[in-house]
Design a protein around this motif. Structure first.
Motif, PDB file in Angstrom:
ATOM      1  N   GLU A   1      35.655  17.580  47.270  1.00 39.33           N
ATOM      2  CA  GLU A   1      36.395  17.461  46.109  1.00 39.33           C
ATOM      3  C   GLU A   1      35.853  17.611  44.774  1.00 39.33           C
ATOM      4  O   GLU A   1      36.758  17.552  43.759  1.00 39.33           O
ATOM      5  N   GLU A   2      34.497  18.115  44.844  1.00 40.22           N
ATOM      6  CA  GLU A   2      33.878  18.270  43.540  1.00 40.22           C
ATOM      7  C   GLU A   2      34.212  19.706  42.986  1.00 40.22           C
ATOM      8  O   GLU A   2      34.761  20.488  43.440  1.00 40.22           O
TER       9      GLU A   2
ATOM     10  N   LEU B   1      35.427  23.401  44.770  1.00 41.65           N
ATOM     11  CA  LEU B   1      36.553  23.885  44.654  1.00 41.65           C
ATOM     12  C   LEU B   1      36.405  25.249  44.290  1.00 41.65           C
ATOM     13  O   LEU B   1      37.067  26.456  44.371  1.00 41.65           O
ATOM     14  N   VAL B   2      35.347  25.774  43.282  1.00 43.70           N
ATOM     15  CA  VAL B   2      35.092  27.016  42.935  1.00 43.70           C
ATOM     16  C   VAL B   2      34.874  27.740  43.854  1.00 43.70           C
ATOM     17  O   VAL B   2      35.123  28.845  44.042  1.00 43.70           O
ATOM     18  N   LEU B   3      33.934  27.304  44.625  1.00 41.34           N
ATOM     19  CA  LEU B   3      33.208  27.981  45.709  1.00 41.34           C
ATOM     20  C   LEU B   3      34.146  28.367  46.923  1.00 41.34           C
ATOM     21  O   LEU B   3      34.477  29.322  47.349  1.00 41.34           O
TER      22      LEU B   3
ATOM     23  N   LEU C   1      39.087  28.279  57.198  1.00 41.26           N
ATOM     24  CA  LEU C   1      37.778  28.518  56.951  1.00 41.26           C
ATOM     25  C   LEU C   1      37.292  28.335  55.802  1.00 41.26           C
ATOM     26  O   LEU C   1      36.084  27.575  55.720  1.00 41.26           O
ATOM     27  N   SER C   2      38.165  28.557  54.861  1.00 37.35           N
ATOM     28  CA  SER C   2      37.549  28.042  53.290  1.00 37.35           C
ATOM     29  C   SER C   2      37.358  26.669  53.145  1.00 37.35           C
ATOM     30  O   SER C   2      36.561  25.932  52.706  1.00 37.35           O
TER      31      SER C   2
ATOM     32  N   PHE D   1      35.406  32.098  47.686  1.00 44.51           N
ATOM     33  CA  PHE D   1      35.512  32.617  49.291  1.00 44.51           C
ATOM     34  C   PHE D   1      36.885  32.898  49.557  1.00 44.51           C
ATOM     35  O   PHE D   1      37.162  34.170  50.254  1.00 44.51           O
ATOM     36  N   THR D   2      38.001  32.250  49.382  1.00 42.11           N
ATOM     37  CA  THR D   2      39.336  32.721  49.728  1.00 42.11           C
ATOM     38  C   THR D   2      39.723  33.887  48.953  1.00 42.11           C
ATOM     39  O   THR D   2      40.459  34.718  49.432  1.00 42.11           O
ATOM     40  N   PHE D   3      39.418  34.134  47.962  1.00 42.41           N
ATOM     41  CA  PHE D   3      39.796  35.181  46.967  1.00 42.41           C
ATOM     42  C   PHE D   3      39.185  36.470  47.730  1.00 42.41           C
ATOM     43  O   PHE D   3      40.024  37.634  48.065  1.00 42.41           O
ATOM     44  N   ILE D   4      37.811  36.611  48.058  1.00 41.43           N
ATOM     45  CA  ILE D   4      37.205  37.629  49.040  1.00 41.43           C
ATOM     46  C   ILE D   4      37.778  37.676  50.279  1.00 41.43           C
ATOM     47  O   ILE D   4      38.237  39.057  50.474  1.00 41.43           O
ATOM     48  N   LEU D   5      38.265  37.046  50.981  1.00 36.83           N
ATOM     49  CA  LEU D   5      38.822  36.904  52.255  1.00 36.83           C
ATOM     50  C   LEU D   5      40.308  37.656  51.980  1.00 36.83           C
ATOM     51  O   LEU D   5      40.616  38.554  52.871  1.00 36.83           O
ATOM     52  N   THR D   6      41.006  37.240  51.080  1.00 37.22           N
ATOM     53  CA  THR D   6      42.230  38.031  50.589  1.00 37.22           C
ATOM     54  C   THR D   6      41.993  39.319  50.497  1.00 37.22           C
ATOM     55  O   THR D   6      43.126  40.082  51.026  1.00 37.22           O
TER      56      THR D   6
END
Length: 355
Positions: free
Chosen positions: A47-48, A52-54, A39-40, A58-63
């Motif tokens: 690739e900007e 990448l930061v967003l 999903l992320s 997003f992956t960090f919150i889902l984790t």
């Protein structure tokens, strides 16, 4: 301190007949992690730098959210290890019981994971081979990425070992805060770091062999590893030692049911039992000696009485008929006299010649 072999044995016993539920729960957690990653990538495909930061945010919150379910997985394993009721609903246990505690603890673990995997992330995104790059360049990038990924995973595993007991502590202590659970896990793992590290390393051969099954065997190996880690936590709390003592006590009572109680009490009861039986045997021996002496005295008295009766009957040969009957009975009890031998003997002729 329980050995690795015993921990694995207890893990196998606890998992017996429950593999279906354990594998299904493990697949659910891994599927959620995979979905979050996909999903992320779908939401932030660019690739900007901003994408990448967003994407990583997003992956960090889902984790963080998925790790609440991972904590529920540990809660389910703990219930199975203790022989309690369990179900797939245990996966959302912490969502019903102060999930903020798990999110706080997971935040620190996620930060450690992010920092250890940062070199791999930066290199993989900044040094991606361009289209038309040589084969040698692509192979070099691939090997370097794999190396950085493995190094990051190993460093994360080592740094997170003191915090591995956090979810189990939160499951046992619902009133405890996430930061306090992290501190208690660090204190609990003091002096047990090397033992836990060797426990995790012992599963590497099984993971390597799963390659030959196209990684299907990991569906059994990874739950087996988590259950063994659960037994390690129970060993640190002393719960597993108490269980072993209970099993030994039950086995002792089953083998020797006449001596109930603990092993020390059984020894005391056995000593008392054998001391009592020993005294009774001595007393019985003494009674036997007394009975033998009495019997010998009675036989002597009877013999003396019979001899006196014989003498009286011999002194009064003309007594009543009753005395004669007694004398006849005594003579019948004695050995019969030898019959006279009237045959001539050789020496009779010699005596006759002298006359």
């Amino acid at each position: 301190m329980t050995q690795r072999r015993e921990l694995k044995r207890y893990a196998k016993q606890a998992m017996s007949g429950k593999y279906g539920t354990l594998i299904l729960a493990f697949v659910v957690v891994q599927a959620l992690a995979l979905i979050s990653s996909m999903l992320s990538s779908a939401l932030f495909p660019g690739e900007e730098t901003l994408d990448l930061v967003l994407g990583y945010a997003f992956t960090f919150i889902l984790t963080l959210l998925i790790n609440v379910i991972s904590a529920g997985l540990n809660y389910m394993y703990l219930n199975i290890a203790r022989g309690k009721a369990y179900s797939l609903n245990d996966l959302i246990y912490f969502y019903k019981h102060h999930p903020d505690r798990v999110i706080v603890a997971t935040f620190f673990l996620a930060v450690i994971n992010l920092l250890t995997m940062l070199p791999y992330t930066i290199y993989g995104n900044m040094n991606t081979p361009a289209e038309g790059a040589s084969l040698e360049t692509q192979i070099t990038w691939m090997y370097t990425s794999i190396f950085l990924m493995l190094v990051g995973m190993i460093v994360y595993q080592i740094l997170s070992i003191p915090l591995e007991m956090t979810y189990y502590i939160l499951a046992d202590k619902p009133e405890l805060k996430g930061t306090d659970a992290l501190k208690e896990s660090i204190e609990m793992m003091q002096g047990n770091f090397g033992r836990y590290l060797m426990l995790k390393i012992s599963f590497i051969p099984l993971m390597f062999l799963s390659v030959f099954t196209f990684y299907i065997a990991l569906l059994w190996v990874l739950p087996y590893m988590i259950m063994t880690e659960t037994m390690f936590y129970r060993d640190l709390t002393g719960e597993l030692t108490a269980q072993k003592q209970e099993e030994e006590r039950n086995a002792q009572e089953f083998v020797n049911p006449m001596f109930g109680g603990t092993f020390g009490e059984n020894q005391q009861n056995q000593q008392q039992f054998w001391s009592v039986t020993g005294d009774s045997s001595v007393a019985s021996d003494e009674n036997k000696e007394v009975q033998n002496n009495a019997a010998s005295e009675n036989t002597q008295d009877s013999l003396y009485g019979s001899v006196e009766n014989n003498r009286t009957t011999q002194d009064n040969p003309y007594d009543s008929s009753e005395s004669k009957e007694v004398q006849d009975s005594l003579q019948s009890q004695t050995t019969p006299e030898e019959e006279e031998d009237n045959e001539p003997k050789p020496w009779d002729e010699y005596f006759n010649s002298l006359k």
